[in-house]
Design an enzyme around this catalytic site. Sequence first.
Site, PDB file in Angstrom:
ATOM      1  N   HIS A 271      38.917  -9.615-114.236  1.00  0.00           N
ATOM      2  CA  HIS A 271      39.020 -11.068-114.440  1.00  0.00           C
ATOM      3  C   HIS A 271      40.455 -11.499-114.700  1.00  0.00           C
ATOM      4  CE1 HIS A 271      39.160 -11.160-118.967  1.00  0.00           C
ATOM      5  NE2 HIS A 271      38.401 -10.102-118.894  1.00  0.00           N
TER       6      HIS A 271
ATOM      7  N   GLU B 193      35.594 -15.102-117.244  1.00  0.00           N
ATOM      8  CA  GLU B 193      34.851 -13.998-117.864  1.00  0.00           C
ATOM      9  C   GLU B 193      34.800 -14.189-119.370  1.00  0.00           C
ATOM     10  OE1 GLU B 193      35.892 -11.568-120.027  1.00  0.00           O
ATOM     11  OE2 GLU B 193      34.213 -10.175-119.890  1.00  0.00           O
ATOM     12  N   GLU B 194      35.910 -14.644-119.933  1.00  0.00           N
ATOM     13  CA  GLU B 194      36.040 -14.707-121.388  1.00  0.00           C
ATOM     14  C   GLU B 194      35.098 -15.714-122.035  1.00  0.00           C
ATOM     15  OE1 GLU B 194      37.446 -12.601-123.098  1.00  0.00           O
ATOM     16  OE2 GLU B 194      39.270 -11.840-122.154  1.00  0.00           O
TER      17      GLU B 194
END
Lengths: 321, 343, 321
Positions: free
Chosen positions: A63, A188-189
């Site tokens: 990511h 993603e985070e």
Amino acid sequence: MFDIFELQKKLVELALPSGFEKNVGEYLASLAKPYVDEVYTDTLGNVICHKKGNGKKILFTAHMDVIGFMAGYIDDKGYVRVMKIGGHSDTNLPNTPVRFESGACGSVHQDSKGDLYIDIGATSPEEAMEMVQPGDVAVFDTPVFKMGENTICTPYADDLICCITLLLCLEQLKDSENDLYFCFSVQEEVGCRGASVLGYNIRPDLCIAVDIGSCFDEPGDKVRTIRLGGGPSVGLKDNNLYDLIAIREVEAAAQRIGAKVQHEISSGGTDAGVIQRAPGGVSSMAFSVPLRGIHTPCEIYNTEDVKVLAEVLADLAVNSK
Amino acid sequence: MLREYLEKLSNLDGISGYEDDVREYIASCAAPYASEMITDALGSLFVFVKGKESPARPIVVAAHMDEVGFMAVDITGDGLIRFETSGGIDPRVMIGRRLRGGDKKIKGVISLKAVHLTTRDERAKAVTVGKLAFDIGATSAAEAKNYISIGDQICFDEEFSDFGDGFWAGKAFDDRIGCAIALEMMRSPLPYDTWFVFTHGEEIGLKGAGPAARRIDPGLCIVLEGSPVADITDIPLHKHAEKVGEGPSLWMMDAGTIYCRDLNRRLKAEAEARGIKCQYHLSSSGATDGGQIHKGASGARAICISPPVRYVHAARGTVKVSDAENAVKLANLALEIGGKEYV
Amino acid sequence: MCEIFELQKLLSSNASLSGTEYAPGKISDVIRKLAEPYVDEIFTDAMGNLYCHKKGEGEKLMFTAHMDVIGFYVRSIDENGFLWVDGPAQKGRLINTPMRMSDGRKGVLRFDPDGKAYIDVGEQREFKLGDTAVFDTPTRLISGGKRISTPYADALASCVVLLLAMRDLGSCPRDIYFVFSTQEEVGCRGAKTAGQVIRADMAFALDSHGCGDSLESAKNTEELTLGGGPAFRFRDGKFIAHLDTNELLTGICDRLGIKHQLCIHVGGGTDATTLQEAGGKVNSIGIATRYTHSPAEMYQVSDLEDVVCLVRELCRRKADV
């Protein structure tokens, strides 16, 4: 030859928090392009680098978003309230230097009630608004440096070093029957949102998420699982249970090239966990760069671990049947 | 017709999974404009309205039909009804409320014993749902069962009304205001073909939204909501999120979605140029159907437009009429600009 | 180019821990080179204080700015190479700070679960007990060039003041000593000696004074604000200024049209405390600073410029003023 240290520095300059991956995405796309047949971006901003083949469909992800902050309310003294993007531990944050995408620099602090704000050195809202607008995003502004020949300390090793790993894999990739997707994913985070769309659109046979794995080799760590320099880490389970078929694929590739790997059971999640649940189900696992200090402005990794990971992926991409 | 829609929708009862009456009303209002209407297995309603052009990818305007409320889980021997919450409700807003439950909409009250009979310790403790009961004046389980069954919905017993200086008040403005705005949008010619999706089960975890996304696979999603605003005394300014009277808000990000900032900023500038008041929602808590829609299929850009509503998730909320009316204008503008450049 | 910024950056990147200021190549050498062209003689003493003397007839006037900074020293090294350190380790304010060791190598300051501080130096070895470490966060010009975010505004910004004030003063009716003092952070020890060595008629200690205008404090613990001009702390917990000097300072500010601010500080002190022991009339002059003793202190450039004007006027004013 991609230089890990130089690339890490460059990516740290470009990377922005989840939702704002355009700049780093364009740069990564330009670096990957010579090695694949097509590069395209989907609606959420995932960058997909496709090396066509008729064999097995394999998806690799890393990511390109990082944790950071979004400017919210600007108060009557010019302080900028923030909304956190990604998983921050508030105790890690006071006095951290940060930088907005506009170039305005400041530092994060906690007010007397424990709420976060960023001080950009403005003394009025007018002064502040010249530098930062509500909705602008900010990242850690700490240095990238070496601590020995093979050790790098940097903000955002998570997950930029894994984007670099995919590039290292690409540049040594031999010709393959397999249908390979090297994806730089978004968001993603904040819950692997980009991966959701990747899984839906691509439906691979096998998915390997290249992410970072927390080391437990620091003072006070009681249960010693993986360590810096011990080799890339095969994730057996975190908040997801990874698939044994996928795990064995990686282990087989490692064995073929004589690479030493570690194994870990941890917490958290990766893109692999979400792609696993794409329609039809996908055999997925997470393969990680061991890291100290995850989600702090000073994350530490060993470049040998990175190189070995890239070599294992390059073998798997070709030899997985 | 905004007021008429909102009044009717607010007065209808429909917690998650029990949206039938709401859906029926919406479907009847939408019918004259729809070229296609579908109800899916979960109860979400899909209304396809043709516009001037076909967009590059489908456009969804989403509002959820369900409200927060309660569900009967047990009827005690002495005719009291134990309940669970459906959706997030602070126990403090339940005390002393009048509610109505079951198909017969039997009226009752949730309350505590008289203050005269409490101790200081009891008064200092927070009340939990497990200690509360819905009292319809029955004195036995048999009597109560004439009116209500286990599994029945129980909603706040409120009637919509005009209020104060240019406000409307009523229950379930989250998200009947969104539904009303969507219905109002249908009444003008649309620039693009649009799927108006009235979702099931948002309040219990954005349940209808994901399947809705996979049915339509939109490129753009405009979520219509009622924003929580905390612009009342003794809350520090930076926690207000938005301000009543400053127009509908555009959400930057919440726990489920990072909204499309480019489109937000474009809209804000365009709206200001046309004299449509609007503001940013500057809090990142909560979530909307956008959270499941933007990532649920092959990827969609998402924005959220909502007029500020005071006291959401409580019995009676208020919205400023001008904020609601401007929300319609802003949503139409979003369709125009979003459909052209952000699909 | 903002010279104040460049000087702050230069000094911060050569910051030296109390007791090591005068080691070869450290902060004292850097400052000496910068001061040399502007004064008549430079000498040091056994405490490492650096005296820059502009000769003249008349009263003896002395300024101090301390050139030592807070930091850490290595107390022990464990078998895994982690450096266990001592220093003003406040977990809440310093966690995950990039550090620079005395030989220039880098590390990261972290805390173990019991709150003990250590520095992770990666693969690097061959450190010794007593090696020192200082903050290695960036010095940045922020808020459109109006303010500076930096480690060690305290008190390298005051050193910058003296370096600028001493230039091209012309002939002044007094004998002036610009003294870069040592070991202020551990009890104003250098100034104690310097006071005795010079025995000035009048002495001013320059330092950073903490602001109360950030959101960190619930109410103003200090009345100082960035941009409020030179700060005069007429008394603190360990020092009471000579009344004549109070009038002198405010009088000059009024005459020159320099906005200034007053404060009374409850806690500890500045070099003024120990300077006073040598006799002579003593006062302190401050640069208002936010987030003192953190790796991201902040001050306003114009405040520093105002202090430079004030110091120069103190040097040049007529003998009987």
